[in-house]
Each structure stands twice: as structure tokens, then as C-alpha cells.
Write a protein that holds these residues in place. Structure first.
Motif, PDB file in Angstrom:
ATOM      1  N   HIS A   3     -55.022  52.162   2.116  1.00 17.16           N
ATOM      2  CA  HIS A   3     -55.395  53.944   2.006  1.00 17.16           C
ATOM      3  C   HIS A   3     -56.613  53.657   2.822  1.00 17.16           C
ATOM      4  O   HIS A   3     -57.925  53.403   2.999  1.00 17.16           O
ATOM      5  CB  HIS A   3     -56.290  54.220   0.139  1.00 17.16           C
ATOM      6  N   LYS A   4     -57.243  55.029   3.506  1.00 13.87           N
ATOM      7  CA  LYS A   4     -57.876  55.336   4.589  1.00 13.87           C
ATOM      8  C   LYS A   4     -58.980  56.734   3.223  1.00 13.87           C
ATOM      9  O   LYS A   4     -58.968  57.011   2.859  1.00 13.87           O
ATOM     10  CB  LYS A   4     -57.707  56.725   5.455  1.00 13.87           C
ATOM     11  N   THR A  23     -60.615  59.403  -0.318  1.00  5.68           N
ATOM     12  CA  THR A  23     -59.428  58.998  -0.432  1.00  5.68           C
ATOM     13  C   THR A  23     -58.360  59.883   0.447  1.00  5.68           C
ATOM     14  O   THR A  23     -57.888  60.800   0.747  1.00  5.68           O
ATOM     15  CB  THR A  23     -58.681  58.403  -1.246  1.00  5.68           C
ATOM     16  N   SER A  24     -57.016  59.600   0.452  1.00  3.92           N
ATOM     17  CA  SER A  24     -55.546  59.152   1.362  1.00  3.92           C
ATOM     18  C   SER A  24     -55.392  60.501   0.006  1.00  3.92           C
ATOM     19  O   SER A  24     -54.643  61.951   0.080  1.00  3.92           O
ATOM     20  CB  SER A  24     -54.853  58.638   1.846  1.00  3.92           C
ATOM     21  N   GLU A  25     -55.638  60.264  -0.851  1.00  2.00           N
ATOM     22  CA  GLU A  25     -54.312  60.154  -2.168  1.00  2.00           C
ATOM     23  C   GLU A  25     -55.736  61.340  -2.497  1.00  2.00           C
ATOM     24  O   GLU A  25     -54.793  62.995  -2.897  1.00  2.00           O
ATOM     25  CB  GLU A  25     -55.065  59.876  -3.752  1.00  2.00           C
ATOM     26  N   ASP A  27     -57.394  63.453  -0.747  1.00  2.00           N
ATOM     27  CA  ASP A  27     -56.879  64.935   0.224  1.00  2.00           C
ATOM     28  C   ASP A  27     -55.391  65.500   0.080  1.00  2.00           C
ATOM     29  O   ASP A  27     -55.554  66.437   0.172  1.00  2.00           O
ATOM     30  CB  ASP A  27     -56.849  64.311   1.951  1.00  2.00           C
ATOM     31  N   ARG A  28     -54.358  64.724  -0.808  1.00  2.08           N
ATOM     32  CA  ARG A  28     -53.348  65.079  -0.787  1.00  2.08           C
ATOM     33  C   ARG A  28     -53.657  65.614  -1.591  1.00  2.08           C
ATOM     34  O   ARG A  28     -53.280  67.313  -1.837  1.00  2.08           O
ATOM     35  CB  ARG A  28     -52.153  64.145  -1.392  1.00  2.08           C
TER      36      ARG A  28
END
Length: 121
Positions: A3-4, A23-25, A27-28
Motif C-alpha cells: 500500500h502506497k 494511503t491508497s485506501e 485516496d480511494r
């Protein structure tokens, strides 16, 4: 799964820098909320990218509740600035011949001829 994580900063009332890792989550989640808010009309106008306070409130509520955070409006603003900068870089790269967006991998790819040319130097 990798995870970025991204960092942003904001200033609290005492002007101390407060860093926050994205985190990517996250951002989503932010993307999904903002898309919904824009659909509801929570943008200042169609030609300007400024969000109404209700959009920020919805994003903050969702992120803070889903990820147990204490984000501020400034965190959201800084993240959007980062996205604009990244979008500009991607747009410039994709304007060059041989580069294209791979929808499956969600990344920019280059034709072999472009990669080979960059190794010649």
C-alpha cells in the motif's frame, strides 16, 4: 499487498506542522466522497474546482470515521493540491509519443522503442 503511503502537512492553531500519511485506501475513499459531492452540486461553479464547505465536511467525516483519524480541511486541500500536481505530470508524460495509460495496471507504460531510446544515452 503493498500500500502506497503519501505524506501531507497542515498547521494547527499553534502553527506547528502536523504531518499525515495518506494511503491508497484513503485516496480511494476521498475520491469516492468527492465524486458524490460534486454530483450533489457541492462545487462553487462548473468552471472552477473549488468545493463547497459541505463537500469538505462530508470528506472529513468519512475519512475520520473510516480510518480513525483527526484530519482537517487543510489536509484535504493539501491532498487535492498534490493530486493536481501529479495529474499535470501525468498529462505531460502522456502527451509524448510512445507513452500511454494502462487501465488494468493503473500506470503509465511506454512502448519498447521509447524505453530502448532512453537507454542509449
Amino acid at each position: 499487498m503493498y500500500h502506497k503511503v503519501y505524506e501531507t502537512r497542515s498547521y494547527n492553531a499553534k502553527d506547528k506542522v502536523k504531518y499525515m500519511a495518506w494511503t491508497s485506501e484513503m485516496d480511494r475513499c476521498l475520491t469516492e466522497i468527492l465524486v458524490e459531492e460534486v454530483k450533489k452540486g457541492n462545487k462553487i461553479d462548473s468552471s472552477h474546482s473549488t468545493l463547497k464547505p459541505a463537500a469538505y465536511r462530508a470528506a472529513l467525516t468519512a475519512l475520520n470515521e473510516n480510518f480513525v483519524l483527526d484530519l482537517t480541511k487543510e489536509h484535504i486541500r493539501n491532498r487535492l493540491k498534490t493530486w493536481r500536481k501529479q495529474f499535470g505530470i501525468l498529462r505531460e508524460l502522456l502527451a509524448h509519443k510512445g507513452f500511454k495509460w494502462d487501465e488494468t495496471r493503473k500506470m503509465v507504460i511506454a512502448d519498447n522503442s521509447v524505453r530502448n531510446e532512453s537507454h542509449k544515452g
